[in-house]
Design an enzyme around this catalytic site. Sequence first.
Site, short mmCIF file in Angstrom:
data_model
loop_
_atom_site.label_atom_id
_atom_site.label_comp_id
_atom_site.label_asym_id
_atom_site.label_seq_id
_atom_site.Cartn_x
_atom_site.Cartn_y
_atom_site.Cartn_z
N HIS A 179 49.24 -78.13 -10.83
CA HIS A 179 49.04 -77.76 -9.43
C HIS A 179 47.56 -77.58 -9.09
O HIS A 179 47.20 -76.78 -8.22
CB HIS A 179 49.83 -76.50 -9.06
CG HIS A 179 51.31 -76.64 -9.24
ND1 HIS A 179 52.11 -77.28 -8.30
CD2 HIS A 179 52.13 -76.25 -10.23
CE1 HIS A 179 53.37 -77.26 -8.72
NE2 HIS A 179 53.41 -76.66 -9.90
N ASN A 206 58.99 -75.73 -5.26
CA ASN A 206 58.53 -77.11 -5.10
C ASN A 206 59.15 -77.70 -3.83
O ASN A 206 59.91 -77.04 -3.13
CB ASN A 206 58.94 -77.97 -6.31
CG ASN A 206 58.06 -77.74 -7.52
OD1 ASN A 206 56.86 -77.53 -7.40
ND2 ASN A 206 58.66 -77.78 -8.70
N TYR A 228 52.69 -67.41 -15.07
CA TYR A 228 51.85 -67.53 -13.87
C TYR A 228 50.78 -66.44 -13.84
O TYR A 228 49.60 -66.72 -13.62
CB TYR A 228 52.72 -67.45 -12.61
CG TYR A 228 53.31 -68.78 -12.21
CD1 TYR A 228 54.16 -69.46 -13.08
CD2 TYR A 228 53.03 -69.35 -10.99
CE1 TYR A 228 54.71 -70.68 -12.73
CE2 TYR A 228 53.58 -70.57 -10.62
CZ TYR A 228 54.41 -71.24 -11.49
OH TYR A 228 54.95 -72.45 -11.15
#
Length: 500
Positions: free
Chosen positions: A67, A140, A350
Amino acid sequence: MAQETHGAGRDTGVPQGPLTTEAGAPVADNQNSETAGIGGPVLVQDQLLLEKLAHFNRERIPERVVHARGAGAYGTFTVTADVTPYTRAAFLSGIGKETETFLRFSTVAGNLGSADAVRDPRGWALKFYTEEGNYDLVGNNTPVFFIKDAIKFPDFIHTQKRDPCTGSQEADNVWDFWGLSPESTHQVTWLFGDRGIPASYRHMNGYGSHTYQWNNAAGEVFWVKYHFKTDQGIRNLTQAEANLLAGADPDSHQRDLREAIERGEFPTWTVQVQIMPAADAATYRFNPFDLTKVWPHADYPPIEIGRLELNRNPQNVFAEVEQSIFSPAHFVPGIGPSPDKMLQGRLFAYGDAHRYRVGINADHLPVNRPHAAEARTYSRDGSLYDGRHGGARNYEPNSFGGPAQTDRPLWQAYDGFAGGTGNHPAPVHAEDDDFVQAGNLYRLMSADEQERLVENLAGFIAKVSRDDIAERAIGNFRRADEDLGKRLEAAVQALRPLRA
């Protein structure tokens, strides 16, 4: 030809007073470095020169491993339906309630300098600045994913990125992994269908993708999936159109989003959720926490709950887009995780990525800190710490009036587990299968869509160097739908005859 850069809505305010160094001292000459006489060597005592060069060398932080290529905008989420029977989240507590948001779109596999118009899933990372803290919804533009267990994620991404030996993405690596991971068949069918290359960020849907927990004031638990349906309509690019656009304007999607907002054409999405009572999960026909599956709408119809509008561009892409951080572990009261094994891995990964990439105080940056609440923690120090805590104690419990725990968890305990610890596969449900939903998706397509899917898949599989990898890839699609397999085999053979 260079694209015109528009500046409507840009903050062009100029700081008043003379130019200074980073420490605030006035700069006498910013055009000429200090030398030992006219034409002589530069002096090390020219600290302005050294300061500027040293800062320039450090202007970039490590790009995201995935990303990396992204664009973002601020907006507003507005509640349009009563969902208090399902969740006690304050930002969802009443019809008409508004919450500030920041949404970052991205491609997945490409690096920071790659083009926007490529065949790749699009990241959908949405931050709600709620009065109970920030809630991040990370998904997504597809409702499913390639794998169902986070332990496979590093291997999967290695196949999508550049090969360490050749320095290029290799078709052998991609199709070898997908062929040996048949759960990817559903997402690959999405990716190589018409929606694999959106025409813009405004003309695609977004999905939370994972299953999440909602819990209400009475402590009842529900499993939910989020859908963001574009009000601009779905628009996509063919492979040929994308190839031209990627070369002519690599920034096409970023530019489109920014300029649409500058024009006042604020993109909007209708927000829906599918809601499953917790008791249904154990006996549902397939594992409802499997990220490679969708919940059929006939079983759990999507319910409209709100509207998302993007209406403000960031003023600085690095500060607000590159340094923005999102984590699915950022929950608020009334919302929590599910046993989805991919989600469970991302709860750690994350936050860890952002602590490495941006720094331990990344949550304090303006784009990331709570806007409608106050962060009250006992964490101190670290890179870029701003001293915000003053003289307050840095431990808990304390008797000096520091913040204390609420004794009420954000989400409800889930007791649907039994047995000993171990490396267990997911529980098997009556209709668990890696191919049924991919076949269903193919059969929902029009004849033209099916033809383009076969063409897109064949073009990539034909690049594979080994027959066994190509045959395995085709075999997975044959198991999804016999007609798809036959057509794909013929198309691949026409481009790359399989050797005996």
